[in-house]
Design a protein around this motif. Structure first.
Motif, PDB file in Angstrom:
ATOM      1  N   LYS A  69     -10.508  14.540  -6.136  1.00  0.00           N
ATOM      2  CA  LYS A  69     -11.599  13.984  -5.343  1.00  0.00           C
ATOM      3  C   LYS A  69     -11.619  12.463  -5.431  1.00  0.00           C
ATOM      4  CE  LYS A  69     -14.645  18.028  -5.680  1.00  0.00           C
ATOM      5  NZ  LYS A  69     -15.940  18.550  -6.215  1.00  0.00           N
ATOM      6  N   LEU A  70     -11.332  11.932  -6.617  1.00  0.00           N
ATOM      7  CA  LEU A  70     -11.282  10.482  -6.784  1.00  0.00           C
ATOM      8  C   LEU A  70     -10.120   9.881  -6.005  1.00  0.00           C
ATOM      9  CD1 LEU A  70     -12.109  10.207 -10.593  1.00  0.00           C
ATOM     10  CD2 LEU A  70     -13.598   9.632  -8.670  1.00  0.00           C
ATOM     11  N   LYS A  71      -8.998  10.609  -5.934  1.00  0.00           N
ATOM     12  CA  LYS A  71      -7.867  10.133  -5.136  1.00  0.00           C
ATOM     13  C   LYS A  71      -8.240  10.052  -3.655  1.00  0.00           C
ATOM     14  CE  LYS A  71      -4.240  11.855  -8.237  1.00  0.00           C
ATOM     15  NZ  LYS A  71      -3.112  12.816  -8.387  1.00  0.00           N
ATOM     16  N   ILE A  72      -9.013  11.028  -3.189  1.00  0.00           N
ATOM     17  CA  ILE A  72      -9.464  11.003  -1.794  1.00  0.00           C
ATOM     18  C   ILE A  72     -10.341   9.781  -1.555  1.00  0.00           C
ATOM     19  CG2 ILE A  72     -10.872  12.205  -0.075  1.00  0.00           C
ATOM     20  CD1 ILE A  72      -9.993  14.834  -1.338  1.00  0.00           C
ATOM     21  N   GLN A  73     -11.264   9.528  -2.474  1.00  0.00           N
ATOM     22  CA  GLN A  73     -12.122   8.356  -2.342  1.00  0.00           C
ATOM     23  C   GLN A  73     -11.301   7.068  -2.382  1.00  0.00           C
ATOM     24  OE1 GLN A  73     -15.137   8.656  -5.381  1.00  0.00           O
ATOM     25  NE2 GLN A  73     -15.813  10.677  -4.687  1.00  0.00           N
ATOM     26  N   SER A  74     -10.236   7.052  -3.198  1.00  0.00           N
ATOM     27  CA  SER A  74      -9.363   5.884  -3.257  1.00  0.00           C
ATOM     28  C   SER A  74      -8.651   5.659  -1.927  1.00  0.00           C
ATOM     29  CB  SER A  74      -8.331   6.068  -4.380  1.00  0.00           C
ATOM     30  OG  SER A  74      -7.384   5.025  -4.376  1.00  0.00           O
ATOM     31  N   THR A  75      -8.165   6.742  -1.319  1.00  0.00           N
ATOM     32  CA  THR A  75      -7.491   6.612  -0.025  1.00  0.00           C
ATOM     33  C   THR A  75      -8.456   6.133   1.046  1.00  0.00           C
ATOM     34  OG1 THR A  75      -5.958   8.396  -0.621  1.00  0.00           O
ATOM     35  CG2 THR A  75      -6.147   7.853   1.715  1.00  0.00           C
ATOM     36  N   GLU A  76      -9.681   6.644   1.040  1.00  0.00           N
ATOM     37  CA  GLU A  76     -10.674   6.186   2.008  1.00  0.00           C
ATOM     38  C   GLU A  76     -10.959   4.699   1.840  1.00  0.00           C
ATOM     39  OE1 GLU A  76     -13.217  10.352   2.571  1.00  0.00           O
ATOM     40  OE2 GLU A  76     -13.844   8.860   1.108  1.00  0.00           O
ATOM     41  N   ALA A  77     -11.045   4.253   0.581  1.00  0.00           N
ATOM     42  CA  ALA A  77     -11.285   2.832   0.333  1.00  0.00           C
ATOM     43  C   ALA A  77     -10.094   1.990   0.781  1.00  0.00           C
ATOM     44  CB  ALA A  77     -11.565   2.605  -1.150  1.00  0.00           C
ATOM     45  N   GLN A  78      -8.882   2.471   0.564  1.00  0.00           N
ATOM     46  CA  GLN A  78      -7.691   1.760   1.014  1.00  0.00           C
ATOM     47  C   GLN A  78      -7.685   1.622   2.535  1.00  0.00           C
ATOM     48  OE1 GLN A  78      -4.177   3.671  -0.540  1.00  0.00           O
ATOM     49  NE2 GLN A  78      -4.873   3.497  -2.653  1.00  0.00           N
ATOM     50  N   GLY A  79      -8.114   2.684   3.224  1.00  0.00           N
ATOM     51  CA  GLY A  79      -8.183   2.626   4.685  1.00  0.00           C
ATOM     52  C   GLY A  79      -9.180   1.579   5.162  1.00  0.00           C
ATOM     53  N   ARG A  80     -10.328   1.520   4.497  1.00  0.00           N
ATOM     54  CA  ARG A  80     -11.321   0.509   4.883  1.00  0.00           C
ATOM     55  C   ARG A  80     -10.802  -0.900   4.626  1.00  0.00           C
ATOM     56  NH1 ARG A  80     -14.712   4.161   2.146  1.00  0.00           N
ATOM     57  NH2 ARG A  80     -14.857   2.731   0.358  1.00  0.00           N
ATOM     58  N   GLN A  81     -10.080  -1.049   3.499  1.00  0.00           N
ATOM     59  CA  GLN A  81      -9.554  -2.368   3.168  1.00  0.00           C
ATOM     60  C   GLN A  81      -8.450  -2.787   4.130  1.00  0.00           C
ATOM     61  OE1 GLN A  81     -10.553  -4.640   1.013  1.00  0.00           O
ATOM     62  NE2 GLN A  81      -8.896  -6.005   1.685  1.00  0.00           N
ATOM     63  N   ALA A  82      -7.576  -1.834   4.497  1.00  0.00           N
ATOM     64  CA  ALA A  82      -6.438  -2.169   5.359  1.00  0.00           C
ATOM     65  C   ALA A  82      -6.869  -2.568   6.760  1.00  0.00           C
ATOM     66  CB  ALA A  82      -5.472  -0.987   5.425  1.00  0.00           C
ATOM     67  N   THR A  83      -8.035  -2.100   7.196  1.00  0.00           N
ATOM     68  CA  THR A  83      -8.484  -2.384   8.562  1.00  0.00           C
ATOM     69  C   THR A  83      -9.611  -3.419   8.590  1.00  0.00           C
ATOM     70  OG1 THR A  83      -9.991  -0.482   8.415  1.00  0.00           O
ATOM     71  CG2 THR A  83      -7.827  -0.099   9.385  1.00  0.00           C
ATOM     72  N   SER A  84      -9.873  -4.054   7.465  1.00  0.00           N
ATOM     73  CA  SER A  84     -10.926  -5.069   7.462  1.00  0.00           C
ATOM     74  C   SER A  84     -10.406  -6.381   8.066  1.00  0.00           C
ATOM     75  CB  SER A  84     -11.411  -5.313   6.024  1.00  0.00           C
ATOM     76  OG  SER A  84     -10.345  -5.765   5.205  1.00  0.00           O
ATOM     77  N   TRP A  85     -11.321  -7.221   8.487  1.00  0.00           N
ATOM     78  CA  TRP A  85     -10.957  -8.513   9.071  1.00  0.00           C
ATOM     79  C   TRP A  85     -10.296  -9.397   8.013  1.00  0.00           C
ATOM     80  CZ3 TRP A  85     -11.960 -11.032  13.894  1.00  0.00           C
ATOM     81  CH2 TRP A  85     -12.484 -10.172  14.883  1.00  0.00           C
ATOM     82  N   GLN A  86      -9.365 -10.226   8.486  1.00  0.00           N
ATOM     83  CA  GLN A  86      -8.775 -11.213   7.592  1.00  0.00           C
ATOM     84  C   GLN A  86      -9.751 -12.361   7.371  1.00  0.00           C
ATOM     85  OE1 GLN A  86      -4.542 -12.195   8.152  1.00  0.00           O
ATOM     86  NE2 GLN A  86      -4.618 -10.911   9.984  1.00  0.00           N
ATOM     87  N   ASN A  87      -9.639 -12.986   6.225  1.00  0.00           N
ATOM     88  CA  ASN A  87     -10.526 -14.102   5.914  1.00  0.00           C
ATOM     89  C   ASN A  87     -10.177 -15.338   6.747  1.00  0.00           C
ATOM     90  OD1 ASN A  87     -12.022 -12.790   3.867  1.00  0.00           O
ATOM     91  ND2 ASN A  87     -10.342 -13.124   2.418  1.00  0.00           N
ATOM     92  N   PRO A  88     -11.186 -16.101   7.174  1.00  0.00           N
ATOM     93  CA  PRO A  88     -10.895 -17.352   7.870  1.00  0.00           C
ATOM     94  C   PRO A  88     -10.303 -18.387   6.906  1.00  0.00           C
ATOM     95  CG  PRO A  88     -13.238 -17.163   7.454  1.00  0.00           C
ATOM     96  CD  PRO A  88     -12.626 -15.858   7.035  1.00  0.00           C
ATOM     97  N   VAL A  89      -9.553 -19.299   7.467  1.00  0.00           N
ATOM     98  CA  VAL A  89      -8.913 -20.359   6.679  1.00  0.00           C
ATOM     99  C   VAL A  89      -9.592 -21.686   7.017  1.00  0.00           C
ATOM    100  CG1 VAL A  89      -6.768 -21.570   6.153  1.00  0.00           C
ATOM    101  CG2 VAL A  89      -6.739 -19.110   6.644  1.00  0.00           C
TER     102      VAL A  89
END
Length: 429
Positions: free
Chosen positions: A54-74
């Motif tokens: 179950k924790l692995k599933i939560q980790s994958t969900e978090a990775q998905g949110r991180q991978a599709t988040s906006w890039q930081n402005p420079v």
């Protein structure tokens, strides 16, 4: 001083070991009795493997949110000095740049993680059912091993009483001496069988306790399998094809790799960077200058079009499709083999009912009485005793073999027959 130090270590070490043992079983509810339903609930609610999944599933969900988040402005700030014959003042430059993904690229990236999460959820359900069914099998193995031990103890008591009766006889003819020796040798063989059965019971309990996590042995309620129905092979195979979780997980894996191929084809599409800037030159002559505006940066995919990345993903997809064909054939063949074994064991099982066990015990009590009265000979008595033991052993063996094959059938059916402490669920579908 050194001796005192070592003495303290020896005194504290057992306490530390006891504390470790307490931590190991902490959170495990102690019970004295478990039904199959309670064992299933125990496994699904307390298994560390299931919790980890179950924790692995939560980790994958978090990775998905991180991978599709906006890039930081420079943000860029520059400070300089303009120096010539007429000026010697500072210059300032501020720039803000925001990278923006190419439209649709992150959608495919998100789809990859969504499919991966779905795969892990199906695998989690598969793991929970597998562990529950394994625990049920070991519960039956433990219960049957204890019954075997009890049966062998009864044989030992019966032979011990028979030997005592023979020793009490006033006249010991050569035939009686031989019979007494036969009984003595039988007792030795029974004791060996008892030791083996007790070892099997202990081994089965330790395997079961992996799932129960109890400090002491408990009573497990394992109802005898009765009234088993014939299972139609066509309907059973269709249920396996529709509900097997390994097949479902493989299909989801194909969907995930297809999304990965689509994403790899989008990788070379240029991500845009939009910038806004402000520049000020504090000139003495002819006066301060200010500049502001914007810019767009677009990389041109000429040198790296990600052709190798696309090829790798496509080959991975071909491999997954080949594995999917093999997996479907393997699962269906295992289902056919399990069905054939079930039907064969069921026929053997139909020839012996649980209600016959008390009748066998009454037969032996009758034989005990008649042997003491001298109305039957020892050879006939031992033959009946052996056949009674073989009948009971055959019944116990068939029970355990049926539990194993039924557990396999339930597992193969997957979502078509979800196990929750009811081994009959496979024949209700």
């Amino acid at each position: 001083m050194r001796f005192t130090k070592y003495l303290c270590i020896l005194l504290v070490a057992p306490l530390g070991a006891a504390e470790d043992e307490l931590i190991e079983t902490e959170g495990a509810e102690e019970r004295t009795e478990f039904t199959l339903l309670q064992i299933s609930e125990r496994v699904r609610g307390h298994s560390e493997l299931i919790q980890a999944h179950k924790l692995k599933i939560q980790s994958t969900e978090a990775q998905g949110r991180q991978a599709t988040s906006w890039q930081n402005p420079v943000v860029t700030a520059e400070l300089g000095r303009l120096k010539d014959t007429q000026n010697n003042n500072m210059t300032y430059d501020f720039r803000v740049t925001q990278p923006i993904y190419f439209p649709g690229k992150m959608g495919k990236q998100s789809e990859i993680y969504e499919r991966e999460t779905e795969i892990q959820k199906v695998e989690g359900d598969d793991l929970a059912e597998q562990l529950s069914l394994e625990a049920a099998y070991y519960a039956y193995a433990f219960s049957i091993a204890e019954l075997r031990s009890s049966q062998i103890n009864s044989r030992i008591r019966r032979m011990s009483l028979m030997r005592t009766y023979m020793r009490a006889q006033a006249y010991a003819s050569p035939a009686k001496i031989v019979q007494r020796n036969i009984v003595t040798n039988q007792l030795v063989a029974f004791q060996k069988s008892l030791n083996t059965s007790m070892a099997e019971a202990e081994s089965s309990w330790q395997k079961l306790n992996v799932y129960l996590n109890q400090k002491e042995k408990v009573k497990v309620i394992t109802p005898w399998l009765t009234d088993l129905h014939d299972i139609d092979i066509v309907n059973f195979i269709n249920q396996v094809r529709a509900g097997n979780r390994r097949i479902k997980a493989k299909k989801l894996q194909l969907a995930r790799i297809e999304a990965e191929v689509s994403f790899q084809k989008r990788v070379p599409l240029p991500d845009v960077s939009i910038s806004a800037f402000y520049r000020r030159e504090a000139l003495e002559n002819p006066g301060a200058n200010q500049f502001y505006g914007g810019a767009v940066t677009v990389p041109i995919p000429v040198l790296n079009a990600n052709r190798a990345g696309v090829e790798a993903a496509e080959k991975k997809l071909e491999a997954a499709r080949s594995e999917n064909k093999y997996l479907q054939r393997e699962v269906l063949q295992l289902a056919r083999a399990a069905h054939a074994e079930y039907m064969q064991k069921k026929k053997l099982f139909d020839n012996f009912k649980a209600e016959e066990i008390p009748a066998l015990e009454k037969q032996m009590q009758y034989a005990d009485r008649e042997l003491k009265l001298g109305r039957i000979d020892l050879i006939s008595y031992l033959e009946l005793e052996l056949k009674t033991h073989e009948a009971l052993s055959s019944y116990y063996d068939t029970q355990l073999e049926l539990v194993r094959v039924i557990a396999q059938m339930i597992y193969l059916m997957g979502d078509s027959a979800i196990y929750q402490g009811d081994l009959y669920v496979f024949q209700n579908h």
